[in-house]
Design a protein around this motif. Sequence first.
Motif, PDB file in Angstrom:
ATOM      1  N   ILE A 111      40.887  61.216   9.375  1.00  8.54           N
ATOM      2  CA  ILE A 111      40.012  62.748   9.540  1.00  8.54           C
ATOM      3  C   ILE A 111      39.373  62.875  10.724  1.00  8.54           C
ATOM      4  N   THR A 112      38.645  62.203  11.305  1.00  5.97           N
ATOM      5  CA  THR A 112      37.915  62.137  12.374  1.00  5.97           C
ATOM      6  C   THR A 112      38.938  62.107  13.743  1.00  5.97           C
ATOM      7  N   ASN A 113      40.036  61.653  13.580  1.00  2.00           N
ATOM      8  CA  ASN A 113      40.879  61.504  14.827  1.00  2.00           C
ATOM      9  C   ASN A 113      41.619  62.775  14.940  1.00  2.00           C
ATOM     10  N   ASP A 114      41.684  63.695  13.825  1.00  2.00           N
ATOM     11  CA  ASP A 114      42.799  64.816  13.812  1.00  2.00           C
ATOM     12  C   ASP A 114      41.869  66.015  13.487  1.00  2.00           C
ATOM     13  N   LEU A 115      40.874  66.542  14.051  1.00  2.00           N
ATOM     14  CA  LEU A 115      40.220  67.911  13.751  1.00  2.00           C
ATOM     15  C   LEU A 115      40.623  68.737  14.514  1.00  2.00           C
ATOM     16  N   PRO A 116      40.863  69.994  14.088  1.00  2.00           N
ATOM     17  CA  PRO A 116      39.894  70.461  12.665  1.00  2.00           C
ATOM     18  C   PRO A 116      41.079  70.464  11.653  1.00  2.00           C
ATOM     19  N   LEU A 117      40.692  69.950  10.536  1.00  2.00           N
ATOM     20  CA  LEU A 117      41.465  69.685   9.444  1.00  2.00           C
ATOM     21  C   LEU A 117      40.765  70.130   8.136  1.00  2.00           C
ATOM     22  N   THR A 118      41.634  70.498   7.192  1.00  2.00           N
ATOM     23  CA  THR A 118      41.130  70.854   5.718  1.00  2.00           C
ATOM     24  C   THR A 118      42.010  70.037   4.833  1.00  2.00           C
ATOM     25  N   ALA A 119      41.153  69.145   3.914  1.00  2.00           N
ATOM     26  CA  ALA A 119      41.933  68.416   2.875  1.00  2.00           C
ATOM     27  C   ALA A 119      42.176  69.237   1.572  1.00  2.00           C
ATOM     28  N   VAL A 120      43.101  69.011   0.820  1.00  2.00           N
ATOM     29  CA  VAL A 120      43.545  69.859  -0.097  1.00  2.00           C
ATOM     30  C   VAL A 120      44.191  68.928  -1.429  1.00  2.00           C
ATOM     31  N   PHE A 121      43.271  69.091  -2.353  1.00  2.00           N
ATOM     32  CA  PHE A 121      43.846  68.074  -3.651  1.00  2.00           C
ATOM     33  C   PHE A 121      43.602  68.909  -5.074  1.00  2.00           C
TER      34      PHE A 121
END
Length: 95
Positions: A43-53
């Motif tokens: 996650i920290t390497n590929d910002l901005p990011l939204t996780a969906v589950f």
Amino acid sequence: MHVLGIDVSRGKSSCALLHDHTVIKEFRIIHNKSGFSKLKSVITNDLPLTAVFETTGVYSRALTRFFNDEGLQYLEINPLESSIRMAGLRRQKTD
């Protein structure tokens, strides 16, 4: 923007990192300290990011807590709602 799709199951999750509808990375994590450390590094390497589950009761609680504790953006989806929305996207068998 990157999206992290997570398929939650008992004690583990399958994850897929996407950018512009293309899968960049697929991996699995176990819901323990080392698994969440691995998730955080992605996650920290590929910002901005939204996780969906999907909310899966007790199985997704560990992920919810992880995202809240880390102050990361996530979206929990009601399984019934996602099932209804996905029904319109699936092809119906005609045979």
